[in-house]
Write an enzyme that holds these catalytic residues in place. Structure first.
Site, short mmCIF file in Angstrom:
data_model
loop_
_atom_site.label_atom_id
_atom_site.label_comp_id
_atom_site.label_asym_id
_atom_site.label_seq_id
_atom_site.Cartn_x
_atom_site.Cartn_y
_atom_site.Cartn_z
N ALA A 89 31.89 4.78 -3.35
CA ALA A 89 32.61 3.73 -2.64
C ALA A 89 33.46 4.42 -1.57
O ALA A 89 33.80 5.60 -1.70
CB ALA A 89 33.48 2.96 -3.62
N GLY A 97 29.98 5.25 -6.74
CA GLY A 97 29.19 4.05 -6.46
C GLY A 97 27.73 4.37 -6.12
O GLY A 97 26.84 3.53 -6.32
N GLU A 142 26.02 4.77 -9.36
CA GLU A 142 25.94 3.44 -9.98
C GLU A 142 24.80 2.63 -9.34
O GLU A 142 24.11 1.86 -10.01
CB GLU A 142 27.30 2.74 -9.85
CG GLU A 142 28.34 3.45 -10.73
CD GLU A 142 29.78 3.09 -10.43
OE1 GLU A 142 30.19 3.21 -9.25
OE2 GLU A 142 30.50 2.68 -11.34
N GLU A 149 35.17 9.75 -9.92
CA GLU A 149 36.32 8.87 -9.68
C GLU A 149 37.61 9.38 -10.31
O GLU A 149 38.69 9.20 -9.78
CB GLU A 149 36.02 7.45 -10.22
CG GLU A 149 34.98 6.68 -9.44
CD GLU A 149 33.56 6.88 -9.94
OE1 GLU A 149 33.31 7.85 -10.69
OE2 GLU A 149 32.69 6.09 -9.57
#
Ligand code: CAA
Length: 260
Positions: free
Chosen positions: A66, A111, A114, A134
């Protein structure tokens, strides 16, 4: 359809969605996630696309996570919206009726990892690196990592990756069951498209039913999973492709599937 942060091409029944912000290592900001959702909605409506390849633009990253610059300005409510938006993208991939192949060309972090886990099959370059870093930012995965990773690689390895935030290489990812195949970087897109083409030639309603039964069966007990399988199995008996497939086998000839 035009986009600023992604590219979509389609040829010979294979769609390719490229996350294309190489200057930020293809980091997912809200605009990129919204464009991906729009693109996936269009692919869903488009009957001609029988398999989708997802990859990253530029040589270095699949998706490095992200977008940290965007998240650095977010407060609690916006963070929740960001997580839900990313989760809608991963769910939209899982809800597509066609096989989705991640072609992981470099860093697949946060992300990005993911996103990989939402895809049906994963082909990785030998240069790919995977991780959920993260924790090093003082946060946790928000696009499904805390839920999907343990289901993929087991609790202890998932905890190690999420608590420790270290990267693993493509071979380790393959050994842990996150990756189907590791290939040389220069062969990656060709191999992913070859796999996509092989799956695109299969009877699409049977593929869709198999995808649905596997996906939804993961989260229910075995008895309910078996019932779901019986329903999905029965649906394939309504198709012309089932009649053709069985007639071809019994007639000792190759099947010609129509997609109906
Ligand atoms: N968000 C925003 N920008 C990013 C980014 C990210 N996730 N990852 C890389 N970039 C940017 C860098 O800021 C840099 O920009 P500038 O050139 O403008 O400075 C550019 O991409 C190139 O990156 P680096 O200079 O850092 O490249 P490197 O080769 O030295 O390192 C890397 C590569 C190891 C991938 C490193 O960029 C990195 O650690 N990136 C962050 C990875 C990360 O923490 N991802 C998780 C994000 S949080 C998340 O994803 C939460 C969630 O689950 C929803």
């Amino acid at each position: 359809m035009s986009y600023d942060n992604i590219r979509f091409e389609s040829a010979d029944a294979i769609g390719t969605l490229t996350v294309d912000r190489p200057k930020a290592l293809n980091a997912l900001n809200p605009d990129t996630l919204r464009e991906m959702l729009r693109c996936l909605r269009d692919v869903r409506r488009e009957n001609d696309v029988r398999a989708l390849v997802v990859t990253g633009g530029g040589g270095k990253a699949f998706v490095a996570g992200a977008d940290i610059a965007a998240m650095s300005k977010m407060r609690v409510v916006e963070a929740k919206e960001m997580a839900r938006l990313g989760q809608r993208v991963t769910s939209a991939i899982e809800d597509l009726a066609i096989p989705v192949i991640a072609a992981v060309n470099g860093f697949a972090l946060g992300g990005g990892m993911e996103l990989v886990m939402a895809c049906d099959l994963v082909v990785a370059s030998d240069k790919a690196r995977f991780g959920q870093p993260e924790i090093n930012l003082g946060i946790i995965p928000g696009f499904g990592g805390t839920q999907r990773l343990a289901r993929r690689i087991g609790l202890h390895r998932a905890r190690e990756m999420i608590y420790g935030g270290e990267m693993i290489d493509a071979d380790t990812a393959r050994q842990w069951g996150l990756v189907n195949r590791v290939v040389k970087a220069e062969e990656l897109i060709g191999e992913a498209r070859k796999l996509a083409a092989a799956l695109a030639a299969k009877p699409p309603i049977a593929i869709a039913q198999a995808k649905l039964a596997i996906q939804h069966g993961l989260d229910v007990d075995l008895e309910n999973g078996l019932r779901l399988e019986a329903e999905a199995f029965a649906v394939t008996f309504s198709t012309e492709d089932r009649s053709e497939g069985m007639a071809a086998f019994l007639g000792k000839r190759p099947a010609k599937f129509s997609g109906r």
